[in-house]
Motif scaffolding. Structure first.
Motif, short mmCIF file in Angstrom:
data_model
loop_
_atom_site.label_atom_id
_atom_site.label_comp_id
_atom_site.label_asym_id
_atom_site.label_seq_id
_atom_site.Cartn_x
_atom_site.Cartn_y
_atom_site.Cartn_z
N SER A 10 -78.93 38.67 -10.40
CA SER A 10 -78.14 38.54 -9.31
C SER A 10 -76.72 38.50 -9.56
CB SER A 10 -78.51 37.21 -8.28
OG SER A 10 -77.67 37.06 -7.20
N CYS B 237 -77.63 39.30 -1.48
CA CYS B 237 -77.31 40.58 -0.94
C CYS B 237 -75.83 41.02 -1.30
CB CYS B 237 -77.41 40.55 0.67
SG CYS B 237 -79.04 40.45 1.19
N SER C 192 -73.76 43.48 -4.10
CA SER C 192 -73.01 44.80 -4.10
C SER C 192 -71.65 44.60 -4.06
CB SER C 192 -73.63 45.45 -2.88
OG SER C 192 -73.31 44.67 -1.66
N ILE D 167 -79.53 46.78 -3.91
CA ILE D 167 -78.36 46.09 -3.78
C ILE D 167 -77.20 46.58 -4.60
CG2 ILE D 167 -77.13 43.53 -4.13
CD1 ILE D 167 -79.77 42.41 -3.44
N SER E 220 -78.42 41.28 6.68
CA SER E 220 -78.08 41.16 5.29
C SER E 220 -78.11 39.62 5.22
CB SER E 220 -76.88 41.57 4.95
OG SER E 220 -76.44 41.48 3.70
N SER F 147 -79.76 36.97 2.05
CA SER F 147 -80.83 36.81 1.37
C SER F 147 -81.75 35.74 2.08
CB SER F 147 -80.87 36.51 0.11
OG SER F 147 -80.20 35.30 -0.31
N LYS G 217 -83.87 43.55 2.79
CA LYS G 217 -82.75 42.54 2.47
C LYS G 217 -81.66 43.69 1.96
CE LYS G 217 -83.13 40.14 -1.59
NZ LYS G 217 -83.36 39.35 -2.52
N PRO H 67 -78.24 45.24 1.48
CA PRO H 67 -77.09 45.05 0.47
C PRO H 67 -75.97 44.75 1.51
CG PRO H 67 -78.08 46.78 -0.13
CD PRO H 67 -78.85 46.76 1.03
#
Length: 569
Positions: free
Chosen positions: A31, A69, A72, A96, A289, A291, A307, A309
């Motif tokens: 992540s 999310c 990004s 993402i 969006s 998570s 989910k 982004p």
């Protein structure tokens, strides 16, 4: 001929550009939000095998991403600062970071090559030291991989879609539809689906990119076309000036929130939109969006949303359309991992559920799982909220099923579904991993995701006339709608009298000093999500306990000694 050319393998270009650099292989997903420092490009997730490595300037390989999310936005921040990976390479579907790369390229003119490779080519590249992407070719050592561009030419569009692509609704809507179409093509679908509502996640001032993006889109005339809520932000919108927040930060955080309100979003400022009075219902097709919100909406409510982004959530809210893939489809909601859970033999407390969510995500990092063996337990909505949030830290999947408890748990698993198990030793390992913090507690953090009204009631009951220790802060982050209900019940006065501080609009994912007391070192929470991300966000390891454990720590200034009773086997 090279090895890949001999086998006929090739990769797909999702976002184009030229790149060269050393190869960095992440064996498991990462992540970027909470896992990569947006100021340096260093991996800061202490639970990740590549902790301490830098992604900047590297050809970054990982099966797919995971977690928030907001990754990004972190990627866009790195790109705008010249600290992004040289290129991204995935072997499985990924949305993402792909979206972040497309926004960097299409809206800000900063290409960030993003490639999808089949298994054999990916494994070969993972053994290389350096790689080069040039034109339609990726080379490394004696490996050469042909690349084909992803095209949205076969997408079946409505007349309204085509009008947006033609710019008839202005430049912002055109850019939104262009990127939506590219994402649909990358996800392998030729259709877009109508959504009935949206939820915007990228409104936390975790870095400058979120503000730059939002104001750019607002200035271009972007407007949402479906009812849209806004996630938690970085300040208490109405009171930050009296909270010693630095003026520059407070003003910029307010500008970010204001940009989305200008675009027509509703100023809910909560990361738990499912707690609002108009929460989605089973079968609703939505474009959310954040998570934990996505996982709860799919898993517990039976609504449908991938989910999405950050930034794609705005494009979906603007157009009312989303790629018709993933959990929008019946097949995408089928479990592809079956996890047999053996719960402890005796009663468990609410700590069981975030530990289970964290473990389930590790057991199924990239597929929708079905959890069995829990039919005799009775999780509350708050328990399921905690489970979903923790699951999102270790899995990229947008939902899970729990036999006997969630509305679609009877969906037939995929024929090739993997089988995993979780038993008592796994819970002990998870507890140890998420309890690295000090036993002396200076700060108890509740509300990641935002606290519910029932949690506020429970804290008041557990305090039962007692006060927090003078040296220990108990801070609850809470949505403004839930806070209003708590105030109407008299809960706010009761909690304030006990030394509890309730703060609306922001959550622990966005809390900074001085809201986070600068002197606090010992940190405790009931959130598996925050326990996972705490060190990356605050520099402090956390202790994880039940809500009762947290209240006792706030009153006594110390975490419980050792494992919870139900784990002492």
């Amino acid at each position: 001929m090279t090895r890949t050319e001999e086998t006929g393998g090739h990769g797909r270009i999702i976002a184009g550009g030229e790149a060269a650099g050393e190869v960095l292989v992440c064996a498991e997903g990462l992540s970027f939000w909470g896992g990569v420092d947006p100021e340096t490009g260093t991996i800061i997730d202490v639970h990740h095998p590549n902790h301490g490595a830098s992604v900047s300037g590297r050809i970054l390989l990982m099966p797919t991403s995971r977690g928030s999310c907001s990754g990004s936005g972190v990627l866009l921040e790195l790109s705008l600062k010249g600290l992004a990976p040289a290129a991204l390479v995935f072997r499985e579907r990924e949305e993402i970071l792909t979206l972040g790369a497309l926004v960097s390229d299409r809206i800000f003119g900063r290409p960030l090559p993003t490639i999808s490779l089949p298994d054999q080519a990916y494994d070969q590249l993972a053994r290389a030291e350096r790689a080069v992407i040039s034109g339609r070719r990726l080379t490394a050592d004696d490996l050469a991989i042909a690349l084909v561009e992803t095209s949205a030419a076969d997408l079946r569009l409505s007349e309204t879609d085509q009008a947006l692509l033609n710019g008839e609704a202005g430049p912002a809507a055109r850019q939104a539809m262009e990127i939506l179409c590219l994402m649909a093509a990358a996800e392998g679908t030729a259709e877009l689906v109508d959504v009935t509502r949206g939820h915007i996640d990228g409104c936390i001032l975790a870095h400058s990119a979120n503000l730059i993006f939002a104001e750019k889109m607002a200035d271009l005339g972007a407007r949402v076309s479906v009812p849209t809520t806004i996630n938690a932000i970085s300040v208490d919108r109405e009171n930050w000036r009296s909270q010693n927040i630095p003026a520059d930060f407070g003003l910029r955080a307010s500008r970010l929130a204001d940009a989305y309100v200008r675009m027509g979003a509703r100023p809910t400022f909560t990361c738990a939109p499912y707690l609002l009075d108009d929460a989605p219902r089973s079968g609703d097709v939505i474009g959310w969006s954040e998570s934990n919100a996505v996982i709860f909406a799919n898993t517990v409510l039976g609504a449908r949303t991938p989910k999405h982004p950050d930034y794609l959530d705005l494009f979906i809210a603007m157009t009312g359309r989303a790629p018709a893939s993933g959990v929008y489809t019946d097949d995408g909601r089928r479990p592809r991992t079956i996890i047999a859970v053996t719960p402890p033999p005796g009663p468990v407390d609410d700590l069981f559920w975030p530990l289970l969510g964290w473990l389930a995500g590790r057991a199924s990092p990239d597929h929708v799982p079905l959890l069995t063996g829990l039919e005799a337990l009775h999780p509350s909505r708050d328990d399921l909220k905690a489970l979903c949030a923790a699951f999102g830290t270790t899995s990229g999947a947008p939902m899970l099923h729990i036999a006997g408890h969630t509305p679609e748990a009877d969906l037939p698993p995929a024929p090739d579904a993997r089988r995993r198990s979780i038993a008592a030793p796994d819970f002990v390992e998870a507890w140890q991993e998420l309890n690295r913090g000090a036993e002396r507690i200076d700060l108890v953090a509740i509300g990641s995701p935002h606290a519910s009204l029932s949690e506020a009631r429970r804290i008041a009951e557990l305090l039962d006339g007692r006060r927090c220790a003078p040296s220990t802060h108990l801070i609850v982050t809470i949505g403004r709608d839930v806070l209003r209900q708590a105030r109407d019940e008299g809960l706010v006065d009761r909690l304030n009298a006990a030394g509890v501080r309730l703060i609306p609009d922001l959550c622990w994912c966005s809390v900074i000093e001085p809201i986070f007391p600068p002197e606090a070192q010992g940190l405790m929470t009931n959130s598996g999500k925050y326990a996972h991300y705490a060190h990356g966000l605050s520099g402090r390891h956390a202790r994880l306990g039940s809500l009762a454990d947290c209240v006792e720590a706030a009153v006594g200034g110390r975490a419980p000694d050792g494992l919870p009773g139900w784990l002492r086997i």
